[in-house]
Write a protein that holds these residues in place. Structure first.
Motif, PDB file in Angstrom:
ATOM      1  N   TRP A   1      -3.010  11.271  -1.864  1.00  0.00           N
ATOM      2  CA  TRP A   1      -1.939  10.548  -1.181  1.00  0.00           C
ATOM      3  C   TRP A   1      -2.272  10.374   0.299  1.00  0.00           C
ATOM      4  O   TRP A   1      -2.984  11.184   0.887  1.00  0.00           O
ATOM      5  CB  TRP A   1      -0.586  11.265  -1.340  1.00  0.00           C
ATOM      6  CG  TRP A   1      -0.527  12.665  -0.798  1.00  0.00           C
ATOM      7  CD1 TRP A   1      -0.764  13.823  -1.479  1.00  0.00           C
ATOM      8  CD2 TRP A   1      -0.215  13.052   0.550  1.00  0.00           C
ATOM      9  NE1 TRP A   1      -0.619  14.906  -0.646  1.00  0.00           N
ATOM     10  CE2 TRP A   1      -0.277  14.470   0.608  1.00  0.00           C
ATOM     11  CE3 TRP A   1       0.119  12.355   1.710  1.00  0.00           C
ATOM     12  CZ2 TRP A   1      -0.026  15.185   1.773  1.00  0.00           C
ATOM     13  CZ3 TRP A   1       0.364  13.066   2.880  1.00  0.00           C
ATOM     14  CH2 TRP A   1       0.301  14.464   2.901  1.00  0.00           C
ATOM     15  N   THR A   2      -1.774   9.289   0.868  1.00  0.00           N
ATOM     16  CA  THR A   2      -1.983   9.025   2.292  1.00  0.00           C
ATOM     17  C   THR A   2      -0.668   8.594   2.921  1.00  0.00           C
ATOM     18  O   THR A   2       0.178   7.971   2.273  1.00  0.00           O
ATOM     19  CB  THR A   2      -3.034   7.924   2.530  1.00  0.00           C
ATOM     20  OG1 THR A   2      -2.534   6.669   2.048  1.00  0.00           O
ATOM     21  CG2 THR A   2      -4.338   8.247   1.821  1.00  0.00           C
TER      22      THR A   2
ATOM     23  N   GLY B   1      -8.160   7.972  -9.046  1.00  0.00           N
ATOM     24  CA  GLY B   1      -9.008   6.984  -8.397  1.00  0.00           C
ATOM     25  C   GLY B   1      -8.436   5.589  -8.312  1.00  0.00           C
ATOM     26  O   GLY B   1      -9.085   4.697  -7.757  1.00  0.00           O
ATOM     27  N   ASP B   2      -7.227   5.358  -8.821  1.00  0.00           N
ATOM     28  CA  ASP B   2      -6.594   4.042  -8.742  1.00  0.00           C
ATOM     29  C   ASP B   2      -5.403   4.090  -7.791  1.00  0.00           C
ATOM     30  O   ASP B   2      -4.608   5.036  -7.832  1.00  0.00           O
ATOM     31  CB  ASP B   2      -6.094   3.586 -10.117  1.00  0.00           C
ATOM     32  CG  ASP B   2      -7.214   3.083 -11.005  1.00  0.00           C
ATOM     33  OD1 ASP B   2      -8.230   2.614 -10.458  1.00  0.00           O
ATOM     34  OD2 ASP B   2      -7.081   3.167 -12.238  1.00  0.00           O
ATOM     35  N   LEU B   3      -5.263   3.054  -6.946  1.00  0.00           N
ATOM     36  CA  LEU B   3      -4.065   2.933  -6.124  1.00  0.00           C
ATOM     37  C   LEU B   3      -2.899   2.631  -7.051  1.00  0.00           C
ATOM     38  O   LEU B   3      -2.830   1.573  -7.664  1.00  0.00           O
ATOM     39  CB  LEU B   3      -4.226   1.819  -5.089  1.00  0.00           C
ATOM     40  CG  LEU B   3      -3.010   1.550  -4.196  1.00  0.00           C
ATOM     41  CD1 LEU B   3      -2.617   2.790  -3.408  1.00  0.00           C
ATOM     42  CD2 LEU B   3      -3.290   0.382  -3.260  1.00  0.00           C
ATOM     43  N   ASP B   4      -1.965   3.574  -7.164  1.00  0.00           N
ATOM     44  CA  ASP B   4      -0.910   3.482  -8.168  1.00  0.00           C
ATOM     45  C   ASP B   4       0.446   3.159  -7.569  1.00  0.00           C
ATOM     46  O   ASP B   4       1.325   2.639  -8.252  1.00  0.00           O
ATOM     47  CB  ASP B   4      -0.832   4.802  -8.944  1.00  0.00           C
ATOM     48  CG  ASP B   4      -0.097   4.658 -10.258  1.00  0.00           C
ATOM     49  OD1 ASP B   4       1.123   4.881 -10.275  1.00  0.00           O
ATOM     50  OD2 ASP B   4      -0.740   4.294 -11.259  1.00  0.00           O
ATOM     51  N   ALA B   5       0.649   3.471  -6.295  1.00  0.00           N
ATOM     52  CA  ALA B   5       1.937   3.199  -5.652  1.00  0.00           C
ATOM     53  C   ALA B   5       1.725   3.035  -4.167  1.00  0.00           C
ATOM     54  O   ALA B   5       0.864   3.686  -3.564  1.00  0.00           O
ATOM     55  CB  ALA B   5       2.923   4.335  -5.918  1.00  0.00           C
TER      56      ALA B   5
ATOM     57  N   HIS C   1      -0.763  -9.444  -5.623  1.00  0.00           N
ATOM     58  CA  HIS C   1      -1.711  -8.335  -5.633  1.00  0.00           C
ATOM     59  C   HIS C   1      -2.040  -8.014  -4.180  1.00  0.00           C
ATOM     60  O   HIS C   1      -2.434  -8.899  -3.418  1.00  0.00           O
ATOM     61  CB  HIS C   1      -2.975  -8.711  -6.401  1.00  0.00           C
ATOM     62  CG  HIS C   1      -2.706  -9.194  -7.797  1.00  0.00           C
ATOM     63  ND1 HIS C   1      -2.713  -8.359  -8.890  1.00  0.00           N
ATOM     64  CD2 HIS C   1      -2.389 -10.429  -8.263  1.00  0.00           C
ATOM     65  CE1 HIS C   1      -2.434  -9.054  -9.976  1.00  0.00           C
ATOM     66  NE2 HIS C   1      -2.233 -10.312  -9.624  1.00  0.00           N
ATOM     67  N   SER C   2      -1.875  -6.748  -3.798  1.00  0.00           N
ATOM     68  CA  SER C   2      -1.968  -6.370  -2.389  1.00  0.00           C
ATOM     69  C   SER C   2      -3.087  -5.366  -2.156  1.00  0.00           C
ATOM     70  O   SER C   2      -3.347  -4.496  -2.991  1.00  0.00           O
ATOM     71  CB  SER C   2      -0.629  -5.772  -1.928  1.00  0.00           C
ATOM     72  OG  SER C   2      -0.656  -5.469  -0.557  1.00  0.00           O
ATOM     73  N   HIS C   3      -3.754  -5.505  -1.016  1.00  0.00           N
ATOM     74  CA  HIS C   3      -4.825  -4.589  -0.610  1.00  0.00           C
ATOM     75  C   HIS C   3      -4.628  -4.250   0.865  1.00  0.00           C
ATOM     76  O   HIS C   3      -4.515  -5.141   1.709  1.00  0.00           O
ATOM     77  CB  HIS C   3      -6.190  -5.246  -0.828  1.00  0.00           C
ATOM     78  CG  HIS C   3      -7.341  -4.481  -0.238  1.00  0.00           C
ATOM     79  ND1 HIS C   3      -7.856  -3.350  -0.831  1.00  0.00           N
ATOM     80  CD2 HIS C   3      -8.068  -4.686   0.892  1.00  0.00           C
ATOM     81  CE1 HIS C   3      -8.858  -2.897  -0.090  1.00  0.00           C
ATOM     82  NE2 HIS C   3      -9.002  -3.688   0.955  1.00  0.00           N
ATOM     83  N   LYS C   4      -4.577  -2.956   1.167  1.00  0.00           N
ATOM     84  CA  LYS C   4      -4.324  -2.514   2.539  1.00  0.00           C
ATOM     85  C   LYS C   4      -5.606  -2.520   3.362  1.00  0.00           C
ATOM     86  O   LYS C   4      -6.659  -2.066   2.914  1.00  0.00           O
ATOM     87  CB  LYS C   4      -3.727  -1.105   2.530  1.00  0.00           C
ATOM     88  CG  LYS C   4      -3.403  -0.570   3.925  1.00  0.00           C
ATOM     89  CD  LYS C   4      -2.705   0.771   3.852  1.00  0.00           C
ATOM     90  CE  LYS C   4      -3.622   1.866   3.392  1.00  0.00           C
ATOM     91  NZ  LYS C   4      -3.004   3.196   3.429  1.00  0.00           N
ATOM     92  N   MET C   5      -5.502  -3.034   4.600  1.00  0.00           N
ATOM     93  CA  MET C   5      -6.612  -3.011   5.546  1.00  0.00           C
ATOM     94  C   MET C   5      -6.117  -2.403   6.854  1.00  0.00           C
ATOM     95  O   MET C   5      -4.976  -2.636   7.263  1.00  0.00           O
ATOM     96  CB  MET C   5      -7.148  -4.421   5.805  1.00  0.00           C
ATOM     97  CG  MET C   5      -7.617  -5.152   4.559  1.00  0.00           C
ATOM     98  SD  MET C   5      -8.361  -6.765   4.924  1.00  0.00           S
ATOM     99  CE  MET C   5      -6.968  -7.645   5.642  1.00  0.00           C
ATOM    100  N   ILE C   6      -6.975  -1.636   7.497  1.00  0.00           N
ATOM    101  CA  ILE C   6      -6.628  -1.014   8.776  1.00  0.00           C
ATOM    102  C   ILE C   6      -7.542  -1.582   9.853  1.00  0.00           C
ATOM    103  O   ILE C   6      -8.769  -1.553   9.714  1.00  0.00           O
ATOM    104  CB  ILE C   6      -6.764   0.516   8.710  1.00  0.00           C
ATOM    105  CG1 ILE C   6      -5.817   1.084   7.645  1.00  0.00           C
ATOM    106  CG2 ILE C   6      -6.465   1.146  10.066  1.00  0.00           C
ATOM    107  CD1 ILE C   6      -5.967   2.571   7.426  1.00  0.00           C
ATOM    108  N   LEU C   7      -6.941  -2.116  10.906  1.00  0.00           N
ATOM    109  CA  LEU C   7      -7.685  -2.675  12.027  1.00  0.00           C
ATOM    110  C   LEU C   7      -7.536  -1.741  13.216  1.00  0.00           C
ATOM    111  O   LEU C   7      -6.418  -1.405  13.625  1.00  0.00           O
ATOM    112  CB  LEU C   7      -7.153  -4.070  12.369  1.00  0.00           C
ATOM    113  CG  LEU C   7      -7.929  -4.873  13.419  1.00  0.00           C
ATOM    114  CD1 LEU C   7      -9.354  -5.144  12.952  1.00  0.00           C
ATOM    115  CD2 LEU C   7      -7.217  -6.194  13.709  1.00  0.00           C
TER     116      LEU C   7
END
Length: 665
Positions: free
Chosen positions: A170-171, A187-191, A657-663
Motif C-alpha cells: 500500500w502507498t 503485484g496488481d494495482l487493485d484500488a 483506465h487510470s495510471h498514476k504518474m508523479i512529477l
C-alpha cells in the motif's frame, strides 16, 4: 459486518501550523519491519512484544519436498502464527514521523489469512486522532488514513482467498491538499482513492507504537488469524517498477522478492524497492525471478508458444536456474526449470528438479517443442518431457524431472543457449574472445536431435547469452541477447540475410537493457520474453557486488521491436490478443522532466487519452485513438506543470483506465 466508517462530506480542521511542501524526520527509510527470519540484535527487524503468538518453522505442506527435512535443501522460512484470540504484536519502541505538509508513507504485508475480517496493521496516535489502519472486511483489503476528524479510505476490488499466501503493498501520498491512497494485491494495482482536503495538511508529530493484528482505533475489528511472514512500514513510496511487478510465490520469506536487501531500521541502506536499475527500453510486464533467495541464478528461458505447432490452451513460461552461493560454490543443489503461468500473474505452477545427466549443469539455455524442454549445457542437449498437470490426486508443486532415454545429444557448440524454430534446434556459444557460432540441428519426427547431419552455422557476437527467431512480413529475424558483467545488456535485431558463417551479424535495430541479460523467447503474439541474472544473491552480496539490480523476467512488446517494419493492422493479422485488453505504463515514474508513455489497447471503439491533475482538470489531451489493436508510445513534457500527482486516463469502451504518474521538479 462492515467495520469501515464512511465519510461523504470531507472536512478538515487544522490545529497545527499550516505549512506545505516540507518533509521532516525520517525521510526515505524503513520505519518498522517485522520478519522473524531476521536477526533482531542487528536492528534489521524491529523488536516487538508478542501476545498469544507462535513462531513456527513448520513448512507449508506444498513446500515440503523443497523446504522440508530431507528435501531439496531450500530454506524453510519462519512464520508467525496468529490464533485470532488475543493474538497480536506491538513495537517496543514508538515509531515517530514528523512532517509539515507533504509526506509519503507505504507498507507491505505477506499474509496467509484464515478469516475474512481482521486487523492487519495499525499505527494510531489517539491523542491526535491521526493514524493508519490496514484491515480485512469481507475479505476486501481496506486502508484508512485519519486526519483528525476526517477518515479517508481505499477498498480493494479483490477478495483475498483464505488459506493462501498473499502479498499486500500500500502507498499513501499527501501533496498540498491532495491525498492519494493505493492498494496493490499480488503485484496488481487493485484500488486507488483520490481525495482533496478542504485545507492543507499542517505540521504534525505522530509518535506511537505499531500494532500488528490489533487496532486501537477500529476496536471492533477481530484479531488477526492466520500466518504472517513479514510486515513493514516506510516513509517513502517504492519505485513504480517494484510496485507493478508480479510475485512468483516461490515459498521463500518474501514470496520471491529478494530478502538480502533489507538494512537496519532508520538507516540509509538502499532497500530492494528503491535500488532497481533504470531500463531505457519500455516493457509490457514483469515478474520477480524466483528462487534467488535459495541461491539460484536464472539462465535459460522458453515458453510453450515457442513451439509454433502447439495446441496448448494454457501457455506456460519456463525459466532454468542453477545453484551458486555468495562465495561461489556451485552444485550444492540441483539445477531447476520453473514453470510459471502468465495468465495467473506468472505465479509458479511447478518447479522441476532435473534428474538427468545435466542435473547439476549451468543450464545456460532451454527450448520448447512438443511438450519437451530441451536443456543445453556443456556441449550437450538433453530432452525432458513435461508431465501432464493433473490435480486429480492433489497438486504437486515440486517434481523430479527425469530425462528421456536416448535423448542426450553431443553437439559441436559449447551449448551456452538454445532455442527452437521451424523443426530446428538452434544451439550456440557464449565466448569472450574466440569465435562464437550458432548451430542449427534438424529435429527428427520423434523429437530427437539429428546430430549426424551437417548443421547450419552462423557467426555470433561475443558474449551472446541467448537468441530467438520470429518472422515479420515474410522475413526471418534473429534476436540476439548479449551481456557480460556489470554493464549494459543489448538485444540486437538481425534479418536472416545479415547472418553469415564467417562474419559478425549486421543488426538493423538495437535495444539496451540493464546488465545481466540472458536468454530470449517469443510468444505467439511475437512479444519477447527476456530475463536478467543481475538480481541474484551471488552478484548482489559477494565481496565485489554488482551495482545493477534488475531482478526481473520481463516481456517486451512486438511494437517496441518491430514498429518500423509493420503497421498495427499488419500485425493484427498475426496475433490474437483478446479484445479490450488495456495496458498503460510510464517511464520514469517518478519523473523530473520528459515522461515516456507506453500504451497497449485493443478496442472496438474510438479511445481517448488524456492527463489530468488531482483536481480532475485536463492538462493534456491527444487526438482520438482509432478502433483496433494499438501499441503506441507518447511523450509528455510540460515545463508549466507543477510538481505533484497526475493521472494518465484512457477512456475506452465506456470505461476509464487510470495510471498514476508523479512529477518531481
Amino acid at each position: 459486518m462492515n467495520y469501515m466508517t464512511k465519510y461523504f462530506n470531507i472536512s478538515f480542521i487544522g490545529i497545527f501550523l499550516f505549512l506545505s511542501g516540507i518533509t521532516l524526520g525520517q525521510a526515505n527509510t524503513v520505519l518498522f519491519r517485522f520478519n522473524a527470519n531476521h536477526d533482531f540484535s542487528q536492528s534489521v527487524s524491529s523488536t516487538v512484544e508478542a501476545f498469544n503468538l507462535t513462531f513456527s518453522d513448520e513448512v507449508d505442506p506444498i513446500e515440503l519436498p523443497a523446504r522440508g527435512m530431507n528435501g531439496w535443501g531450500y530454506y524453510a522460512p519462519i512464520r508467525t502464527i496468529f490464533s485470532g484470540s488475543g493474538s497480536y504484536m506491538r513495537s517496543t519502541e514508538k515509531v515517530r514521523v514528523t512532517f509539515a505538509g507533504d509526506h509519503n508513507l507505504s507498507g507491505e504485508v505477506w499474509l496467509n489469512p484464515e478469516a475474512a475480517e481482521m486487523s492487519l496493521f495499525s499505527w494510531n496516535d489517539p491523542a491526535l486522532s491521526h493514524g493508519i489502519d490496514l484491515y480485512l472486511d469481507g475479505g476486501n483489503v481496506i486502508l484508512e488514513r485519519r486526519f483528525f476528524d476526517t477518515t479517508l479510505a481505499a477498498v480493494s476490488n479483490s477478495v483475498l482467498s483464505l488459506n493462501e499466501w498473499h502479498y499486500i503493498n500500500w502507498t499513501l501520498s499527501v501533496s498540498n491538499q491532495n491525498v492519494n491512497i493505493s492498494i496493490y494485491i499480488d503485484g496488481d494495482l487493485d484500488a486507488e482513492g483520490i481525495y482533496t482536503l478542504s485545507s492543507p495538511v499542517g505540521f504534525a508529530i505522530i509518535n506511537t507504537e505499531v500494532q500488528i493484528g490489533k487496532s486501537e482505533f477500529n476496536t471492533g475489528l477481530p484479531y488477526l488469524k492466520g500466518k504472517l511472514s513479514a510486515v513493514n512500514f516506510k516513509s517513502y513510496i517504492p519505485q513504480e517498477e517494484y510496485l507493478s511487478t508480479h510475485i512468483p510465490f516461490d515459498g521463500s520469506e518474501y514470496s520471491g522478492i529478494p530478502a538480502y536487501h533489507n538494512y537496519n531500521i532508520g538507516t540509509s541502506g538502499i532497500e530492494a524497492d528503491q535500488r532497481i536499475t533504470e531500463n531505457s527500453t519500455p516493457i509490457m510486464e514483469s515478474v520477480i525471478v524466483p528462487y534467488m533467495d535459495d541461491d539460484f541464478i536464472p539462465q535459460g528461458l522458453t515458453n510453450s508458444e515457442e513451439d509454433d505447432d502447439n495446441t496448448y490452451s494454457n501457455p506456460m513460461v519456463y525459466s532454468s536456474l542453477y545453484n551458486k552461493t555468495i562465495s561461489g560454490q556451485t552444485r550444492l543443489k540441483r539445477s531447476i526449470v520453473v514453470e510459471m503461468d502468465p495468465n495467473n500473474n506468472y505465479k509458479i505452477r511447478r518447479c522441476f528438479q532435473l534428474a538427468g545427466e545435466l542435473k547439476n549443469s549451468h543450464v545456460g539455455g532451454i527450448a520448447f517443442f512438443n511438450n519437451r524442454v530441451y536443456v543445453a549445457s556443456s556441449y550437450k542437449i538433453e530432452a525432458y518431457t513435461i508431465p501432464e498437470f493433473d490435480t486429480t490426486n492433489g497438486y504437486e508443486k515440486y517434481v523430479n524431472l527425469n530425462a528421456q532415454s536416448n535423448m542426450l545429444f553431443n553437439v559441436a557448440s559449447q551449448a551456452s543457449f538454445v532455442t527452437y524454430f521451424r523443426d530446428t534446434i538452434w544451439v550456440g556459444d557464449y565466448r569472450t574472445s574466440t569465435d562464437a557460432f550458432l548451430f542449427g540441428y534438424p529435429l527428427n519426427e520423434d523429437g530427437s536431435v539429428d546430430v549426424a547431419s551437417t548443421p547450419k552455422k552462423y557467426f555470433m557476437p561475443l558474449k551472446t547469452q541467448g537468441v530467438a527467431w520470429t518472422t515479420v512480413s515474410g522475413t526471418d529475424y534473429l534476436m540476439i541477447s548479449t551481456s557480460g558483467g556489470d554493464g549494459k545488456s543489448y538485444i540486437y535485431r538481425v534479418p536472416r540475410s545479415n547472418l553469415s558463417s564467417n562474419q559478425y551479424p549486421v543488426e538493423d535495430r538495437t535495444l539496451a537493457f540493464p546488465a545481466g541479460g540472458e536468454d530470449l523467447s517469443f510468444d505467439k503474439d511475437q512479444n519477447l520474453y527476456a530475463q536478467s541474472e543481475s538480481g541474484a544473491k551471488h552478484f548482489q552480496k559477494r565481496s565485489s557486488p554488482w551495482s545493477t539490480f534488475y531482478p526481473f523476467l520481463f516481456k517486451i512488446s512486438y511494437d517496441t521491436m518491430f514498429d518500423d517494419l509493420t503497421s498495427v493492422e499488419e500485425h493484427d493479422s498475426q496475433s490474437s490478443i483478446e479484445q479490450n485488453k488495456i495496458k498503460i505504463s510510464s517511464y520514469p515514474n517518478p519523473a523530473n522532466g520528459q515522461i515516456q508513455i507506453q500504451l497497449n489497447v485493443n478496442s472496438n471503439s474510438e479511445s481517448e487519452l488524456r492527463i489530468v491533475d488531482v483536481l480532475g482538470r485536463t492538462v493534456k489531451k491527444w487526438l482520438p485513438i482509432q478502433p483496433g489493436k494499438r501499441s503506441m508510445k507518447f511523450l509528455w513534457s510540460d515545463s508549466n506543470a507543477a510538481s505533484g500527482i497526475y493521472f494518465l486516463q484512457l477512456i475506452s469502451n465506456g470505461k476509464i483506465h487510470s495510471h498514476k504518474m508523479i512529477l518531481m521538479k
